[in-house]
Design a protein around this motif. Structure first.
Motif, short mmCIF file in Angstrom:
data_model
loop_
_atom_site.label_atom_id
_atom_site.label_comp_id
_atom_site.label_asym_id
_atom_site.label_seq_id
_atom_site.Cartn_x
_atom_site.Cartn_y
_atom_site.Cartn_z
N ALA A 1 0.83 -1.21 0.00
CA ALA A 1 0.00 0.00 0.00
C ALA A 1 0.86 1.26 0.00
N ALA A 2 1.97 1.22 0.76
CA ALA A 2 2.87 2.37 0.80
C ALA A 2 3.51 2.61 -0.56
N LEU A 3 3.90 1.53 -1.23
CA LEU A 3 4.51 1.67 -2.56
C LEU A 3 3.52 2.18 -3.59
N ASP A 4 2.24 1.88 -3.39
CA ASP A 4 1.20 2.30 -4.32
C ASP A 4 0.66 3.70 -4.02
N HIS A 5 1.07 4.25 -2.87
CA HIS A 5 0.56 5.54 -2.43
C HIS A 5 1.03 6.65 -3.37
N PRO A 6 0.17 7.61 -3.74
CA PRO A 6 0.58 8.67 -4.66
C PRO A 6 1.78 9.48 -4.18
N GLY A 7 1.96 9.56 -2.87
CA GLY A 7 3.05 10.37 -2.35
C GLY A 7 4.39 9.67 -2.30
N THR A 8 4.47 8.41 -2.78
CA THR A 8 5.73 7.66 -2.69
C THR A 8 6.27 7.26 -4.07
N GLN A 9 5.81 7.94 -5.12
CA GLN A 9 6.16 7.49 -6.47
C GLN A 9 7.50 8.02 -6.98
N GLN A 10 8.01 9.06 -6.36
CA GLN A 10 9.29 9.59 -6.80
C GLN A 10 10.45 8.70 -6.35
N PRO A 11 11.45 8.49 -7.24
CA PRO A 11 12.59 7.66 -6.84
C PRO A 11 13.27 8.22 -5.59
N ALA A 12 13.54 7.35 -4.65
CA ALA A 12 14.21 7.75 -3.40
C ALA A 12 14.75 6.51 -2.74
#
Length: 201
Positions: A159-170
């Motif tokens: 769910a965290a990986l699919d969250h809109p706020g986590t899509q930028q490479p980091a």
């Protein structure tokens, strides 16, 4: 006080209660007195164990108190303080799980598993908290490898990986992707069909 304790799921420590449930002008001593009063009224249960006493609201009382908290001016502040306590716990545990006190940190995470899950959902609803969400999910997933709840915590990681706020490479996203890949690979290797094939060979 009762309403401000309602974000806690499962049991919680006195230190957490003091940080989350204290009103702006309340001292730790006043919080302790209020908690003692709730215990005397059987609205709050004490759970001795380990090195410290923990507390737990009866579920029916917690639900009633949560309804009372909903819509109050301080609701978001109280829920935010609760989430912050357990994000800090997870961040500290991420370091502790790599050291000599690994089992101690696993015990702490296990005791607060329900509160950590609540914190995850609160953080997920806050804008700009993508990295925090990934860190929290990654720590819970790491903890679950030896203490169960693997499916629940893998679900949080996905769910965290699919969250809109986590899509930028980091870095946090890269670690979470690696942990997810390893978990799914292990899961596939444990499928009954895969075992049967191996036995057949």
């Amino acid at each position: 006080m009762l309403c401000r304790l309602s974000p806690f799921a499962g049991s919680f420590s006195l230190a957490a209660a003091e940080e989350v449930a204290a009103a702006e002008d309340e001292t730790d001593a006043q919080v302790l007195d209020a908690i003692a009063s709730l215990v005397d009224k059987s609205l709050l249960h004490m759970e001795p164990g380990g090195v410290s006493v923990r507390y737990r609201l009866l579920e029916t009382v917690r639900q009633y108190a949560a309804q009372r908290l909903a819509g109050r001016d301080d609701e978001q502040a109280v829920r935010g303080r609760h989430a912050a306590v357990y994000v800090r716990l997870a961040d500290a545990a991420a370091q502790g799980l790599e050291g000599a006190d690994e089992e101690l940190w696993r015990d702490r995470l296990e005791a607060d598993n329900a509160n950590l899950a609540v914190a995850f959902h609160v953080v997920a609803a806050q804008p700009g908290q993508g990295e925090t969400l990934l860190r929290l999910a990654e720590t819970l997933h790491s903890f679950s490898q030896t203490r169960g709840a693997i499916a629940e915590h893998l679900g949080m990681l996905l769910a965290a990986l699919d969250h809109p706020g986590t899509q930028q490479p980091a870095a946090a996203r890269a670690r979470a992707l690696l942990a997810t890949s390893e978990a799914l690979t292990r899961g596939a290797g444990q499928q009954p069909g895969r075992r049967g094939t191996a036995q057949g060979n």
